[in-house]
Design an enzyme around this catalytic site. Structure first.
Site, short mmCIF file in Angstrom:
data_model
loop_
_atom_site.label_atom_id
_atom_site.label_comp_id
_atom_site.label_asym_id
_atom_site.label_seq_id
_atom_site.Cartn_x
_atom_site.Cartn_y
_atom_site.Cartn_z
N CYS A 57 -6.02 1.80 6.02
CA CYS A 57 -6.57 0.57 6.17
C CYS A 57 -6.15 0.32 7.72
CB CYS A 57 -6.59 -0.50 5.45
SG CYS A 57 -4.71 -1.03 5.25
N HIS B 263 0.72 -1.18 0.04
CA HIS B 263 -0.07 0.10 0.02
C HIS B 263 0.86 1.36 -0.01
CE1 HIS B 263 -3.78 -2.18 1.92
NE2 HIS B 263 -3.39 -2.87 0.97
N GLU C 209 1.04 3.99 1.76
CA GLU C 209 1.49 4.25 3.11
C GLU C 209 2.60 3.50 3.52
OE1 GLU C 209 -1.77 3.50 2.19
OE2 GLU C 209 -2.96 4.13 3.62
N CYS D 275 -2.29 -0.40 7.56
CA CYS D 275 -1.48 0.80 7.47
C CYS D 275 -1.31 1.66 8.47
CB CYS D 275 -1.96 1.43 6.40
SG CYS D 275 -1.51 0.84 4.65
#
EC number: 3.5.4.33
Length: 154
Positions: free
Chosen positions: A83, A53, A55, A86
């Protein structure tokens, strides 16, 4: 130092992710002096890595650049509410502030779902600011998924 949003960098990364066929989420990490330390868009499909992801990618890059697993004093800008995975990485890295654009009632882990930062077991809770450049972030996501639905007949 007056507030300056760096969401334009995150949005640029989100657009690039969409062009690669990735879910259009972008992030950038800002050093205490206001400089961009890392920026990335989602790369889960490209890297065959469910943890890739935006992040997580900027956290990895910044930690490697400064030689530390802690990013105290650093600020994260991300186009979509992080999420739970993260958010846990953000807490572990001790990031100072998180600015995000679009809310994610389905998979968010900050204001929705797991609410990682308000959980009693969270190691750290950054300051959180939501809705920064929300409209363009939401539009990118809406357009991306609308195009995906058109590609896949029911």
């Amino acid at each position: 130092m007056p507030f300056r949003s760096h969401m334009d960098v995150a949005l640029s990364e989100a657009r690039a992710a969409a062009e690669r066929g990735e879910v259009p989420v972008g992030a950038t990490l800002i050093a205490p002096d206001g400089t961009v330390v890392a920026q990335a868009g989602n790369r889960t499909r490209e890297l065959s890595d469910p943890t890739a992801h935006a992040e997580v990618l900027v956290i990895r890059e910044a930690c490697a650049a400064i030689g530390s697993e802690r990013l105290g004093g650093y600020d994260l800008y991300v186009t979509l509410e992080p999420c739970a995975m993260c958010a846990a990485a953000i807490a572990a890295a001790r990031i100072r502030r998180v600015y995000y654009g679009a809310s994610d009632p389905k998979s968010g882990g900050v204001a929705h779902g797991a609410c990682v930062f308000s959980h009693p077991q969270a190691h750290h809770a950054p300051e959180v600011y939501e809705g920064i450049s929300a409209a363009p972030a939401e539009r990118l996501l809406r357009d991306f998924f609308a195009a995906k639905r058109r590609e896949t007949p029911l």
